[in-house]
Design an enzyme around this catalytic site. Structure first.
Site, PDB file in Angstrom:
ATOM      1  N   THR A 208      -3.793  -5.826  -6.079  1.00  0.00           N
ATOM      2  CA  THR A 208      -2.716  -5.374  -5.201  1.00  0.00           C
ATOM      3  C   THR A 208      -2.639  -6.274  -3.980  1.00  0.00           C
ATOM      4  O   THR A 208      -3.267  -7.340  -3.929  1.00  0.00           O
ATOM      5  CB  THR A 208      -2.910  -3.879  -4.841  1.00  0.00           C
ATOM      6  OG1 THR A 208      -1.748  -3.413  -4.146  1.00  0.00           O
ATOM      7  CG2 THR A 208      -4.134  -3.643  -3.961  1.00  0.00           C
ATOM      8  N   ASN A 209      -1.854  -5.909  -2.990  1.00  0.00           N
ATOM      9  CA  ASN A 209      -1.763  -6.682  -1.751  1.00  0.00           C
ATOM     10  C   ASN A 209      -1.852  -5.716  -0.575  1.00  0.00           C
ATOM     11  O   ASN A 209      -1.960  -4.500  -0.767  1.00  0.00           O
ATOM     12  CB  ASN A 209      -0.477  -7.518  -1.729  1.00  0.00           C
ATOM     13  CG  ASN A 209       0.752  -6.651  -1.895  1.00  0.00           C
ATOM     14  OD1 ASN A 209       1.041  -5.802  -1.068  1.00  0.00           O
ATOM     15  ND2 ASN A 209       1.456  -6.835  -2.998  1.00  0.00           N
ATOM     16  N   ARG A 210      -1.773  -6.231   0.634  1.00  0.00           N
ATOM     17  CA  ARG A 210      -2.066  -5.391   1.797  1.00  0.00           C
ATOM     18  C   ARG A 210      -0.851  -4.647   2.345  1.00  0.00           C
ATOM     19  O   ARG A 210      -0.933  -4.015   3.394  1.00  0.00           O
ATOM     20  CB  ARG A 210      -2.705  -6.255   2.888  1.00  0.00           C
ATOM     21  CG  ARG A 210      -4.112  -6.710   2.459  1.00  0.00           C
ATOM     22  CD  ARG A 210      -4.715  -7.649   3.446  1.00  0.00           C
ATOM     23  NE  ARG A 210      -4.754  -7.071   4.773  1.00  0.00           N
ATOM     24  CZ  ARG A 210      -4.843  -7.772   5.900  1.00  0.00           C
ATOM     25  NH1 ARG A 210      -4.880  -9.073   5.840  1.00  0.00           N
ATOM     26  NH2 ARG A 210      -4.879  -7.173   7.055  1.00  0.00           N
ATOM     27  N   SER A 211       0.262  -4.693   1.637  1.00  0.00           N
ATOM     28  CA  SER A 211       1.443  -3.968   2.131  1.00  0.00           C
ATOM     29  C   SER A 211       1.180  -2.462   2.105  1.00  0.00           C
ATOM     30  O   SER A 211       0.748  -1.911   1.088  1.00  0.00           O
ATOM     31  CB  SER A 211       2.652  -4.293   1.252  1.00  0.00           C
ATOM     32  OG  SER A 211       3.699  -3.413   1.560  1.00  0.00           O
TER      33      SER A 211
END
Ligand code: CTP
Length: 415
Positions: A208-211
């Site tokens: 995933t990513n940090r959004s």
């Protein structure tokens, strides 16, 4: 100006302080500004001002208890229906209860049962206001997006003088009006995406990513408060206003499946989601054990469906993309604006202090296909959302006038 609150459902929470008498004036002013005002008084508030006074001035009778209401669950009914809750005066007790999720009366339970924006107007003696506990609680509330109308200095109860005096009702109304955007998207269908997608590696692990999804969620809330019919396609778990149609998804593929069929029915599409550019080629349906864990994972590209949206959009639709960048922010954003066929792009320097992922604040550059350029300095994500929607309405106005479409095509208003 007086009509900026037209039709807004406002819960006016009044807690027990001498400034409760000023809340009577606030109640009248909110009603005069067009709001539908539902007063909720704590037991202590009724010792300062009678519930009848509020009932006489508000849009409906004042409520004072969780248990003496004909509605068996008045807190959820009120919390869900509210467009905004304003607590004035907010005592140290109510501020503490809000900060720590305590819900021991109708007002604090309503505050816990709502996803609506909350405005808090503290009022207390100077020592209590300046106490570390109160200041920590206020900081916590601010970090959650609560709007605090700071107290002023002046006369306090008992002849004392100092900071902690509730802001004047006219200033509170002005703060609410400034925060509550214009109703310039009444009935407009707006589709917003939010959050970082999660691409499975196996049954328990994801890439995933940090959004966090906060900016997209604030866009959805701001659009709804301006009268739009909002659909939010999101990977985030946070609760949103019940007036918003929420579609929860996980992966880029699921988001694409939710967005592409809905987009043609929307007059505005805002792609705030951080969609993964790659997914795992062959995710395992079972948990991979430590002993058999692979040392490398094969990734394959996901489909960039914003490009599809740009190609297939009608001339009257406003399409907004986001660009999360750390380098050459403007140049990269301009390239995406053109290559994806967007009307607007919101460029976000995610490396800048206080900006981007995981923050409650953001600073952005909004670029239009018509050459427009607007820098929005560090502000809350709600304020950034308001600036983005201002650009969207400017774009819609341009299209409605039949003027040169931002992307240079002939325009029509055939929505
Ligand atoms: N986007 C999309 N589908 C993808 C990837 C991105 O719809 N598979 C959208 C995002 O929602 C965003 C815009 O494209 O509105 C730009 O995303 P961003 O990650 O900033 O850029 P990319 O096009 O992925 O390029 P890069 O990662 O190389 O910067």
């Amino acid at each position: 100006m007086a009509h900026r609150l037209e039709g807004r459902r406002i819960v006016l929470g009044v807690s027990g302080g001498i400034a409760a008498y000023k809340a009577v004036d606030l109640c009248r002013r909110l009603v005069d500004a067009g709001a539908f005002v539902s007063p909720v008084l704590t037991e202590a508030a009724t010792r300062f001002v009678g519930a009848l006074t509020f009932s006489a001035l508000a849009s409906e009778r004042a409520r004072t208890s969780l248990y003496s209401d004909p509605d068996p669950i008045p807190h959820t009914t009120l919390g869900r229906a509210a467009d905004l809750i304003v607590v004035a005066p907010a005592t140290a007790r109510v501020i503490g209860a809000m900060a720590h999720g305590i819900s021991d009366d109708l007002l604090t339970a309503t505050l816990l049962a709502t996803a609506a924006p909350v405005v808090v107007c503290p009022a207390m003696h100077t020592e209590m206001w300046e106490h570390e506990a109160t200041q920590d609680n206020i900081a916590l509330l601010r970090s959650r997006g609560v709007i605090v109308v700071d107290p002023t200095s002046g006369r306090l109860a008992g002849g004392d003088s100092g900071s902690g005096r509730m802001a004047e009702p006219a200033d509170i109304v002005a703060a609410i009006e400034a925060f509550t955007g214009p109703k310039d998207l009444e009935g407009v269908r707006v589709l917003v995406t939010a959050g970082g997608t999660r691409e499975p590696i196996d049954a328990v692990r994801v890439i995933t990513n940090r959004s966090s999804g906060k900016q997209g969620t604030e866009l959805a809330l701001e659009a709804a408060s301006r009268g739009a019919k909002v659909t939010l396609v999101t990977t985030a778990r946070q609760p949103v206003h019940p007036g918003i149609d929420v579609v929860r998804v996980e992966t880029a593929f699921e988001m694409q499946g939710a967005v592409l069929p809905r987009a043609p029915g929307a007059e505005v599409v805002i792609m705030a989601a951080a969609v993964a550019d790659q997914r795992v080629a062959r995710p395992s349906a079972r948990k991979t054990k430590k002993t058999s864990a692979p040392t490398s994972i094969e990734l394959v590209p996901t489909h960039d469906f914003l490009v599809d949206l740009g190609r297939s959009k009608s001339p009257s639709q406003v399409l907004v993309g986001f660009a999360a960048e750390t380098d050459d922010v403007e140049a990269n954003a301009r390239a995406k604006l053109a290559s994806k066929g967007l009307d607007l792009i919101v460029a976000n320097d995610v490396g800048a202090p206080g900006s981007g992922f995981d923050h409650d604040t953001n600073q952005v550059l909004i670029l239009g296909a018509d050459g427009s350029r607007r820098e929005v300095a560090l502000a809350s994500k709600r304020e950034i959302a308001a600036a983005v929607l201002d650009s969207v309405t400017a774009c819609r106005d341009q299209i409605a006038r039949g003027g040169p479409h931002p992307d240079g095509k002939e325009t029509s208003t055939d929505s």
